[in-house]
Design a protein around this motif. Structure first.
Motif, PDB file in Angstrom:
ATOM      1  N   THR A  30      32.830  49.167  33.085  1.00 49.35           N
ATOM      2  CA  THR A  30      33.167  48.381  31.900  1.00 49.35           C
ATOM      3  C   THR A  30      34.598  47.906  32.073  1.00 49.35           C
ATOM      4  O   THR A  30      35.522  48.721  32.220  1.00 49.35           O
ATOM      5  N   THR A  31      34.778  46.584  32.082  1.00 47.38           N
ATOM      6  CA  THR A  31      36.112  46.032  32.295  1.00 47.38           C
ATOM      7  C   THR A  31      36.951  46.176  31.035  1.00 47.38           C
ATOM      8  O   THR A  31      36.439  46.303  29.926  1.00 47.38           O
ATOM      9  N   ASN A  32      38.235  46.105  31.225  1.00 41.10           N
ATOM     10  CA  ASN A  32      39.176  46.047  30.122  1.00 41.10           C
ATOM     11  C   ASN A  32      38.950  44.749  29.359  1.00 41.10           C
ATOM     12  O   ASN A  32      38.482  43.759  29.932  1.00 41.10           O
ATOM     13  N   THR A  33      39.295  44.710  28.086  1.00 37.29           N
ATOM     14  CA  THR A  33      39.085  43.515  27.269  1.00 37.29           C
ATOM     15  C   THR A  33      40.184  42.470  27.441  1.00 37.29           C
ATOM     16  O   THR A  33      40.153  41.434  26.787  1.00 37.29           O
ATOM     17  N   GLY A  34      41.125  42.701  28.326  1.00 33.88           N
ATOM     18  CA  GLY A  34      42.212  41.753  28.536  1.00 33.88           C
ATOM     19  C   GLY A  34      41.711  40.340  28.785  1.00 33.88           C
ATOM     20  O   GLY A  34      40.651  40.130  29.361  1.00 33.88           O
ATOM     21  N   SER A  35      42.499  39.378  28.352  1.00 33.40           N
ATOM     22  CA  SER A  35      42.125  37.971  28.450  1.00 33.40           C
ATOM     23  C   SER A  35      42.118  37.481  29.901  1.00 33.40           C
ATOM     24  O   SER A  35      42.979  37.851  30.693  1.00 33.40           O
ATOM     25  N   LEU A  36      41.124  36.662  30.205  1.00 33.15           N
ATOM     26  CA  LEU A  36      41.040  35.989  31.502  1.00 33.15           C
ATOM     27  C   LEU A  36      41.081  34.492  31.226  1.00 33.15           C
ATOM     28  O   LEU A  36      40.230  33.964  30.514  1.00 33.15           O
ATOM     29  N   SER A  37      42.084  33.819  31.757  1.00 32.11           N
ATOM     30  CA  SER A  37      42.303  32.401  31.487  1.00 32.11           C
ATOM     31  C   SER A  37      41.132  31.541  31.946  1.00 32.11           C
ATOM     32  O   SER A  37      40.333  31.943  32.787  1.00 32.11           O
ATOM     33  N   ALA A  38      41.081  30.334  31.420  1.00 25.36           N
ATOM     34  CA  ALA A  38      40.050  29.368  31.789  1.00 25.36           C
ATOM     35  C   ALA A  38      40.056  29.138  33.289  1.00 25.36           C
ATOM     36  O   ALA A  38      41.118  28.990  33.911  1.00 25.36           O
ATOM     37  N   ASN A  39      38.871  29.149  33.885  1.00 25.91           N
ATOM     38  CA  ASN A  39      38.681  28.882  35.309  1.00 25.91           C
ATOM     39  C   ASN A  39      39.579  29.731  36.209  1.00 25.91           C
ATOM     40  O   ASN A  39      40.012  29.285  37.264  1.00 25.91           O
ATOM     41  N   ALA A  40      39.857  30.959  35.776  1.00 24.97           N
ATOM     42  CA  ALA A  40      40.701  31.866  36.559  1.00 24.97           C
ATOM     43  C   ALA A  40      39.862  33.019  37.085  1.00 24.97           C
ATOM     44  O   ALA A  40      38.799  33.334  36.551  1.00 24.97           O
ATOM     45  N   ALA A  41      40.358  33.640  38.148  1.00 26.17           N
ATOM     46  CA  ALA A  41      39.677  34.795  38.734  1.00 26.17           C
ATOM     47  C   ALA A  41      40.633  35.971  38.800  1.00 26.17           C
ATOM     48  O   ALA A  41      41.853  35.798  38.879  1.00 26.17           O
ATOM     49  N   VAL A  42      40.048  37.163  38.777  1.00 19.34           N
ATOM     50  CA  VAL A  42      40.815  38.395  38.912  1.00 19.34           C
ATOM     51  C   VAL A  42      40.003  39.338  39.796  1.00 19.34           C
ATOM     52  O   VAL A  42      38.775  39.281  39.805  1.00 19.34           O
ATOM     53  N   SER A  43      40.699  40.173  40.551  1.00 20.75           N
ATOM     54  CA  SER A  43      40.027  41.134  41.424  1.00 20.75           C
ATOM     55  C   SER A  43      40.509  42.543  41.125  1.00 20.75           C
ATOM     56  O   SER A  43      41.644  42.737  40.687  1.00 20.75           O
ATOM     57  N   PHE A  44      39.630  43.512  41.388  1.00 23.14           N
ATOM     58  CA  PHE A  44      40.013  44.918  41.282  1.00 23.14           C
ATOM     59  C   PHE A  44      39.294  45.698  42.372  1.00 23.14           C
ATOM     60  O   PHE A  44      38.288  45.253  42.919  1.00 23.14           O
ATOM     61  N   THR A  45      39.829  46.869  42.678  1.00 21.04           N
ATOM     62  CA  THR A  45      39.241  47.730  43.697  1.00 21.04           C
ATOM     63  C   THR A  45      38.366  48.785  43.039  1.00 21.04           C
ATOM     64  O   THR A  45      38.781  49.431  42.078  1.00 21.04           O
ATOM     65  N   LEU A  46      37.159  48.950  43.579  1.00 19.23           N
ATOM     66  CA  LEU A  46      36.287  50.062  43.239  1.00 19.23           C
ATOM     67  C   LEU A  46      36.402  51.051  44.388  1.00 19.23           C
ATOM     68  O   LEU A  46      36.006  50.757  45.519  1.00 19.23           O
ATOM     69  N   THR A  47      36.994  52.211  44.119  1.00 19.09           N
ATOM     70  CA  THR A  47      37.071  53.276  45.104  1.00 19.09           C
ATOM     71  C   THR A  47      35.845  54.149  44.923  1.00 19.09           C
ATOM     72  O   THR A  47      35.560  54.601  43.809  1.00 19.09           O
ATOM     73  N   ASN A  48      35.099  54.361  46.030  1.00 21.27           N
ATOM     74  CA  ASN A  48      33.831  55.073  45.945  1.00 21.27           C
ATOM     75  C   ASN A  48      33.522  55.680  47.316  1.00 21.27           C
ATOM     76  O   ASN A  48      33.303  54.951  48.283  1.00 21.27           O
ATOM     77  N   SER A  49      33.500  57.010  47.376  1.00 18.94           N
ATOM     78  CA  SER A  49      33.275  57.694  48.652  1.00 18.94           C
ATOM     79  C   SER A  49      31.887  57.449  49.227  1.00 18.94           C
ATOM     80  O   SER A  49      31.635  57.730  50.398  1.00 18.94           O
ATOM     81  N   ARG A  50      30.982  56.884  48.446  1.00 19.10           N
ATOM     82  CA  ARG A  50      29.615  56.604  48.913  1.00 19.10           C
ATOM     83  C   ARG A  50      29.506  55.285  49.677  1.00 19.10           C
ATOM     84  O   ARG A  50      28.490  54.994  50.278  1.00 19.10           O
TER      85      ARG A  50
END
Length: 110
Positions: A30-50
């Motif tokens: 579940t992502t944070n509710t922070g605003s994402l601007s029009a036509n913008a992208a954001v990335s985050f890392t999923l750390t997962n030992s699997r």
């Protein structure tokens, strides 16, 4: 598919770029509710030992998002992690808690 106990959930703490950790072969972010601007992208890392270096990650939006407003994809996979990107495809800023389902699909190159 995966059986009971194979999945889990995690929620981003401070922004849509905040990394998360969930060591399960299947789960929901579940992502944070922070605003994402029009036509913008954001990335985050999923750390997962699997996650293995030759695995394929499946991601999809399951709820919390305006229909047709976002594209979610995995940009890179490495042993123990992947990078997930979210793009707001609309002409306006959106601030929604998007629920992303992921599944690790085991792979091999030999």
């Amino acid at each position: 598919g995966y059986g009971t106990g194979s999945g889990g959930t995690v929620t981003q703490a401070t922004s849509k770029s905040t990394a998360v950790t969930l060591n399960k072969p299947s789960g929901q972010i579940t992502t944070n509710t922070g605003s994402l601007s029009a036509n913008a992208a954001v990335s985050f890392t999923l750390t997962n030992s699997r996650i293995g270096a030759n695995d394929t990650m499946s991601v999809s939006i399951t709820s919390g998002a305006t229909a047709g407003a976002y594209v979610v994809q995995v940009d890179a996979v490495a042993a123990g992690s992947c990078t997930v990107s979210i793009r707001n495809m609309t002409a306006g800023a959106l601030a929604e808690a998007i629920v992303i389902q992921f599944n690790v699909i085991k792979g091999a190159i030999a």
